[in-house]
Motif scaffolding. Structure first.
Motif, PDB file in Angstrom:
ATOM      1  N   ALA A  81       0.809  -1.314   0.050  1.00  0.00           N
ATOM      2  CA  ALA A  81      -0.045  -0.050   0.025  1.00  0.00           C
ATOM      3  C   ALA A  81       0.767   1.389   0.125  1.00  0.00           C
ATOM      4  CB  ALA A  81      -0.863   0.045   1.237  1.00  0.00           C
ATOM      5  N   THR A  87      -1.354   0.562  -7.212  1.00  0.00           N
ATOM      6  CA  THR A  87      -2.680   0.358  -7.544  1.00  0.00           C
ATOM      7  C   THR A  87      -3.432  -0.237  -6.388  1.00  0.00           C
ATOM      8  OG1 THR A  87      -2.023  -0.012  -9.778  1.00  0.00           O
ATOM      9  CG2 THR A  87      -4.217  -0.817  -9.108  1.00  0.00           C
ATOM     10  N   ALA A  88      -4.737   0.194  -6.162  1.00  0.00           N
ATOM     11  CA  ALA A  88      -5.537  -0.089  -5.125  1.00  0.00           C
ATOM     12  C   ALA A  88      -6.519  -0.770  -5.551  1.00  0.00           C
ATOM     13  CB  ALA A  88      -5.972   1.070  -4.374  1.00  0.00           C
ATOM     14  N   PHE A 136     -10.453  -2.429  -5.885  1.00  0.00           N
ATOM     15  CA  PHE A 136     -11.771  -2.093  -5.372  1.00  0.00           C
ATOM     16  C   PHE A 136     -12.354  -3.763  -5.667  1.00  0.00           C
ATOM     17  CE2 PHE A 136     -12.751   2.466  -4.977  1.00  0.00           C
ATOM     18  CZ  PHE A 136     -11.332   2.633  -4.885  1.00  0.00           C
ATOM     19  N   ASN A 185     -14.026   0.241  -1.782  1.00  0.00           N
ATOM     20  CA  ASN A 185     -12.823   0.290  -1.194  1.00  0.00           C
ATOM     21  C   ASN A 185     -12.468  -0.740   0.019  1.00  0.00           C
ATOM     22  OD1 ASN A 185     -10.279   0.738  -0.323  1.00  0.00           O
ATOM     23  ND2 ASN A 185     -10.476   2.784   0.236  1.00  0.00           N
ATOM     24  N   ARG A 186     -12.139  -1.802  -0.092  1.00  0.00           N
ATOM     25  CA  ARG A 186     -11.720  -2.662   1.006  1.00  0.00           C
ATOM     26  C   ARG A 186     -10.280  -2.931   1.346  1.00  0.00           C
ATOM     27  NH1 ARG A 186     -16.459  -3.209   2.707  1.00  0.00           N
ATOM     28  NH2 ARG A 186     -18.672  -4.336   1.435  1.00  0.00           N
ATOM     29  N   THR A 187      -9.601  -1.999   0.873  1.00  0.00           N
ATOM     30  CA  THR A 187      -8.065  -2.304   1.027  1.00  0.00           C
ATOM     31  C   THR A 187      -7.532  -1.894   2.442  1.00  0.00           C
ATOM     32  OG1 THR A 187      -7.678   0.265   0.694  1.00  0.00           O
ATOM     33  CG2 THR A 187      -7.737  -1.346  -1.341  1.00  0.00           C
ATOM     34  N   SER A 202      -7.161   0.989   3.791  1.00  0.00           N
ATOM     35  CA  SER A 202      -6.457   2.265   3.579  1.00  0.00           C
ATOM     36  C   SER A 202      -7.311   3.155   2.918  1.00  0.00           C
ATOM     37  CB  SER A 202      -5.113   2.143   2.819  1.00  0.00           C
ATOM     38  OG  SER A 202      -4.408   1.078   3.467  1.00  0.00           O
ATOM     39  N   VAL A 220      -7.786   5.858  -0.140  1.00  0.00           N
ATOM     40  CA  VAL A 220      -7.068   5.508  -1.647  1.00  0.00           C
ATOM     41  C   VAL A 220      -7.248   7.152  -2.301  1.00  0.00           C
ATOM     42  CG1 VAL A 220      -7.137   3.054  -1.555  1.00  0.00           C
ATOM     43  CG2 VAL A 220      -9.234   4.435  -2.257  1.00  0.00           C
ATOM     44  N   ASP A 256     -11.382   3.765   3.387  1.00  0.00           N
ATOM     45  CA  ASP A 256     -11.820   2.240   3.500  1.00  0.00           C
ATOM     46  C   ASP A 256     -13.393   2.189   3.825  1.00  0.00           C
ATOM     47  OD1 ASP A 256     -10.926  -0.553   3.366  1.00  0.00           O
ATOM     48  OD2 ASP A 256     -11.605  -0.466   5.801  1.00  0.00           O
ATOM     49  N   SER A 290     -10.044   0.211 -10.144  1.00  0.00           N
ATOM     50  CA  SER A 290      -8.948   0.503  -9.077  1.00  0.00           C
ATOM     51  C   SER A 290      -8.727   2.054  -8.994  1.00  0.00           C
ATOM     52  CB  SER A 290      -7.786  -0.110  -9.462  1.00  0.00           C
ATOM     53  OG  SER A 290      -7.406   0.448 -10.948  1.00  0.00           O
ATOM     54  N   PHE A 321      -3.344   4.205  -3.918  1.00  0.00           N
ATOM     55  CA  PHE A 321      -2.985   4.182  -2.326  1.00  0.00           C
ATOM     56  C   PHE A 321      -2.636   5.942  -2.344  1.00  0.00           C
ATOM     57  CE2 PHE A 321      -2.719  -0.424  -2.547  1.00  0.00           C
ATOM     58  CZ  PHE A 321      -3.664  -0.558  -1.683  1.00  0.00           C
TER      59      PHE A 321
END
Length: 129
Positions: free
Chosen positions: A36, A41-42, A44, A62-64, A66, A68, A100, A123, A126
């Protein structure tokens, strides 16, 4: 990408390269562990998608874990059986920072191309802050 996951990618050949129509391709991959760090790239999670009136309409979350930032890219790949028939890309309606659990929505125009079955991804990046 988790085991059993599907990755979406483009492979570009030089503009001065003319490949024969019957060319066969063989690819191998190399990768680094996902992280991250800023501007990576983040990915989704797609929560809804529908083929409606010549567009793929949907939402993603967004379930990262973090915050974004955008722009948030949407890529749609259309298939007929096991053959790719078209692809299109666009951006979500949202483009600012997203915590998030935050959601984005999108409409990807198919430009009158057939899309009996599709695969899509959303996507962002981060956040550098």
């Amino acid at each position: 990408m988790p085991p059993g996951g599907v990755g979406l990618a483009f492979i570009y050949f030089g503009s001065d390269t003319e490949l024969p129509a019957d060319a066969e391709y063989e690819f191998s991959e190399n990768h680094m562990p996902a992280d991250a760090t800023p501007y990576n790239t983040a990915p989704f999670v797609i929560t809804e998608s529908n083929n409606v009136g010549g567009s793929i309409v949907g939402a993603a979350v967004n379930r990262t874990g973090s915050t974004v930032t955008g722009p948030y890219s949407v890529e749609v790949y259309c298939f007929d059986g096991d053959g790719l028939v078209s692809s299109t890309g666009t951006f979500t309606e949202q483009d600012g920072d997203l915590a998030d659990g935050g959601t984005v929505s999108f409409t990807a125009d198919l430009y009158d191309e057939p899309c009996p079955t599709y695969l899509l991804g959303v996507s962002g990046y981060f956040n550098p802050s």
